[in-house]
Design a protein around this motif. Structure first.
Motif, PDB file in Angstrom:
ATOM      1  N   GLU A   9      -2.314 -12.336  10.908  1.00  0.00           N
ATOM      2  CA  GLU A   9      -1.506 -11.208  10.423  1.00  0.00           C
ATOM      3  C   GLU A   9      -0.031 -11.575  10.301  1.00  0.00           C
ATOM      4  O   GLU A   9       0.547 -12.202  11.191  1.00  0.00           O
ATOM      5  N   ILE A  10       0.571 -11.174   9.189  1.00  0.00           N
ATOM      6  CA  ILE A  10       2.014 -11.266   9.043  1.00  0.00           C
ATOM      7  C   ILE A  10       2.580  -9.857   9.155  1.00  0.00           C
ATOM      8  O   ILE A  10       1.969  -8.882   8.686  1.00  0.00           O
ATOM      9  N   MET A  11       3.740  -9.747   9.801  1.00  0.00           N
ATOM     10  CA  MET A  11       4.311  -8.424  10.114  1.00  0.00           C
ATOM     11  C   MET A  11       5.766  -8.340   9.697  1.00  0.00           C
ATOM     12  O   MET A  11       6.412  -9.348   9.423  1.00  0.00           O
ATOM     13  N   GLY A  12       6.252  -7.114   9.703  1.00  0.00           N
ATOM     14  CA  GLY A  12       7.689  -6.927   9.657  1.00  0.00           C
ATOM     15  C   GLY A  12       8.252  -7.121  11.058  1.00  0.00           C
ATOM     16  O   GLY A  12       7.722  -6.576  12.029  1.00  0.00           O
ATOM     17  N   ARG A  13       9.296  -7.951  11.165  1.00  0.00           N
ATOM     18  CA  ARG A  13       9.961  -8.178  12.451  1.00  0.00           C
ATOM     19  C   ARG A  13      11.292  -7.438  12.441  1.00  0.00           C
ATOM     20  O   ARG A  13      12.155  -7.707  11.598  1.00  0.00           O
ATOM     21  N   PHE A  14      11.456  -6.506  13.359  1.00  0.00           N
ATOM     22  CA  PHE A  14      12.695  -5.737  13.495  1.00  0.00           C
ATOM     23  C   PHE A  14      13.374  -6.175  14.792  1.00  0.00           C
ATOM     24  O   PHE A  14      12.876  -5.899  15.880  1.00  0.00           O
ATOM     25  N   ALA A  15      14.485  -6.877  14.658  1.00  0.00           N
ATOM     26  CA  ALA A  15      15.145  -7.451  15.829  1.00  0.00           C
ATOM     27  C   ALA A  15      16.520  -6.839  16.029  1.00  0.00           C
ATOM     28  O   ALA A  15      17.272  -6.628  15.067  1.00  0.00           O
ATOM     29  N   ALA A  55      -4.588 -10.083   5.063  1.00  0.00           N
ATOM     30  CA  ALA A  55      -4.839  -8.890   4.267  1.00  0.00           C
ATOM     31  C   ALA A  55      -3.591  -8.016   4.342  1.00  0.00           C
ATOM     32  O   ALA A  55      -3.040  -7.805   5.425  1.00  0.00           O
ATOM     33  N   LEU A  56      -3.148  -7.528   3.191  1.00  0.00           N
ATOM     34  CA  LEU A  56      -1.926  -6.735   3.110  1.00  0.00           C
ATOM     35  C   LEU A  56      -2.131  -5.527   2.207  1.00  0.00           C
ATOM     36  O   LEU A  56      -2.849  -5.611   1.204  1.00  0.00           O
ATOM     37  N   PRO A  57      -1.476  -4.414   2.529  1.00  0.00           N
ATOM     38  CA  PRO A  57      -1.566  -3.243   1.657  1.00  0.00           C
ATOM     39  C   PRO A  57      -0.833  -3.475   0.333  1.00  0.00           C
ATOM     40  O   PRO A  57      -0.066  -4.441   0.192  1.00  0.00           O
ATOM     41  N   LYS A  58      -1.068  -2.590  -0.596  1.00  0.00           N
ATOM     42  CA  LYS A  58      -0.474  -2.726  -1.932  1.00  0.00           C
ATOM     43  C   LYS A  58       0.819  -1.923  -2.016  1.00  0.00           C
ATOM     44  O   LYS A  58       0.846  -0.800  -2.519  1.00  0.00           O
ATOM     45  N   HIS A  59       1.903  -2.494  -1.485  1.00  0.00           N
ATOM     46  CA  HIS A  59       3.207  -1.846  -1.642  1.00  0.00           C
ATOM     47  C   HIS A  59       4.313  -2.888  -1.545  1.00  0.00           C
ATOM     48  O   HIS A  59       4.064  -4.074  -1.282  1.00  0.00           O
ATOM     49  N   ALA A  60       5.551  -2.438  -1.750  1.00  0.00           N
ATOM     50  CA  ALA A  60       6.676  -3.359  -1.899  1.00  0.00           C
ATOM     51  C   ALA A  60       6.981  -4.141  -0.623  1.00  0.00           C
ATOM     52  O   ALA A  60       7.398  -5.311  -0.692  1.00  0.00           O
ATOM     53  N   ALA A  64       7.240  -8.171  -0.070  1.00  0.00           N
ATOM     54  CA  ALA A  64       8.341  -8.882   0.581  1.00  0.00           C
ATOM     55  C   ALA A  64       7.822  -9.915   1.575  1.00  0.00           C
ATOM     56  O   ALA A  64       8.388 -11.008   1.698  1.00  0.00           O
ATOM     57  N   THR A  65       6.749  -9.584   2.292  1.00  0.00           N
ATOM     58  CA  THR A  65       6.180 -10.565   3.219  1.00  0.00           C
ATOM     59  C   THR A  65       5.660 -11.774   2.461  1.00  0.00           C
ATOM     60  O   THR A  65       5.836 -12.921   2.892  1.00  0.00           O
ATOM     61  N   MET A  66       5.031 -11.534   1.302  1.00  0.00           N
ATOM     62  CA  MET A  66       4.514 -12.635   0.499  1.00  0.00           C
ATOM     63  C   MET A  66       5.651 -13.475  -0.071  1.00  0.00           C
ATOM     64  O   MET A  66       5.557 -14.704  -0.137  1.00  0.00           O
TER      65      MET A  66
END
Length: 362
Positions: A9-15, A55-60, A64-66
């Motif tokens: 899994e790739i995620m958004g990282r909020f630091a 696997a990633l949802p279909k949104h912006a 960005a992760t891709m």
């Protein structure tokens, strides 16, 4: 060079910026990362070829992760885009001195955690692959993700690829079966996956939490490790799983959140031989002293990426050279903000050669 495939899994990282606590700040730095994506990034930055599967949802935000993984040359052709599920997130508070770093996960119902193994095109994913790398993080997300991880390992072996796994115990994630504690569920699940693994990566805590194997009375929180005990840990792993050809154990002495000593051992089952790195001029183990850590998240992944790259590169694959390379690569990662290791092969080899002064390269 055939591709190295990683799955997870790739995620958004909020630091929180600098060393602020999460409750102090109203501005969070956003990047995108995950353990297996970080391994793929290392391999590409060293000059290899990597393919990332998730696997990633279909949104912006998923786009960005891709973009973030494509930017370092990772092949994203077989990433699944789903109509259900969300982008997983994690929040990072970077520690300093005696205050440890802290991670908050927000990953429930993420796309990877609800996508079954049958949805992935494994035949084409592994058609030109020589290696698959997995971690113990993805199977911790859900029963579905655990099953997909197992199938990935099985399909890779059937395709003739080598398979590695970083044990990566995450007690905050192993919650998907209330009949077991986090450690019990991890052990039960990972023992089904380990028979398909060639190379095991972990630290002493991982070996204890995931496999029930401990390095004697070593206390990883004391700031000092008894390295003489680690060959026996590796031997116990190989004894339980004879299919494993190599066991890598990272050796982190946490003197504080900002000051770690760093090294590793790579055990070769065929010769029953441990190799430690780094070594001093007399051939004795002497860890790197990392006294001003910029970002230690992704340190273990950069080690795994370095080890895999060395293992598939003829002039680096000899056991001692491979562990030297992996440890040097990971040492450099501690100086880089974010999860990805942007160090180059030339920079890693300079450090391997003893250039650790940090002087400006002109």
């Amino acid at each position: 060079m055939k591709k190295v495939v990683t799955f997870g899994e790739i995620m958004g990282r909020f630091a929180s910026p600098a060393n602020l606590r999460l409750r102090q700040t109203r501005n969070l730095e956003v990047t995108y990362a995950g353990a297996e994506a970080s391994v793929a990034a290392s391999i590409c930055n060293f000059g290899g070829e990597a393919r990332y599967i998730t696997a990633l949802p279909k949104h912006a935000l998923a786009e960005a992760t891709m973009d973030s993984v494509r930017a370092v040359g990772i092949d994203t052709d077989y990433i699944l885009r789903t109509d259900t599920g969300r982008l997983g997130l994690y929040f990072l508070e970077t520690g300093a001195n005696q205050r440890p770093s802290n991670v908050i996960y927000d990953r429930a119902e993420s796309a990877v955690s609800i996508t079954p193994a049958s949805a992935y095109d494994w035949e084409h994913i592994f058609k030109d692959a020589q290696w698959l790398h997995l971690s113990g993080i993805t199977p911790a997300l859900s029963k579905i993700a655990a099953e997909a991880t197992l199938v990935a390992a099985q399909k890779a072996k059937a395709a003739g690829a080598s398979v590695s796994i970083d044990l990566n115990f995450r007690g905050k994630l192993w919650k998907w079966d209330a009949n077991y504690s986090a450690k019990e569920l991890a052990q039960k699940t990972m023992r089904d996956i380990l028979p398909f693994i060639d190379v095991v990566v972990g630290n002493e805590e991982d070996c204890h939490d995931v496999l029930g194997i401990q390095a004697g009375d070593t206390d990883v929180h004391s700031g000092a490790l008894d390295t003489s005990r680690y060959p026996d840990v590796a031997r116990q792993v190989v004894q339980q799983f004879p299919n494993v050809s190599k066991v890598a154990i990272t050796l982190r002495e946490s003197l504080s959140a900002s000051h770690n000593n760093w090294g590793a051992m790579l055990f070769d089952a065929a010769t029953d031989t441990p190799s430690f790195a780094p070594l001093d001029e007399n051939g004795n183990y002497k860890p790197y002293q990392i006294k001003n850590i910029v970002d230690r998240v992704g340190g273990g992944d950069s080690f795994a990426g370095g080890l895999i790259f060395a293992s598939i590169t003829p002039e680096l694959k000899e056991t001692q050279t491979a562990v030297n390379y992996a440890v040097a690569a990971s040492c450099l990662k501690h100086s880089i903000k974010g999860d990805f290791n942007y160090s180059t092969r030339a920079e890693v080899e300079r450090l391997m050669g003893g250039n650790a002064s940090g002087r400006v390269v002109r």
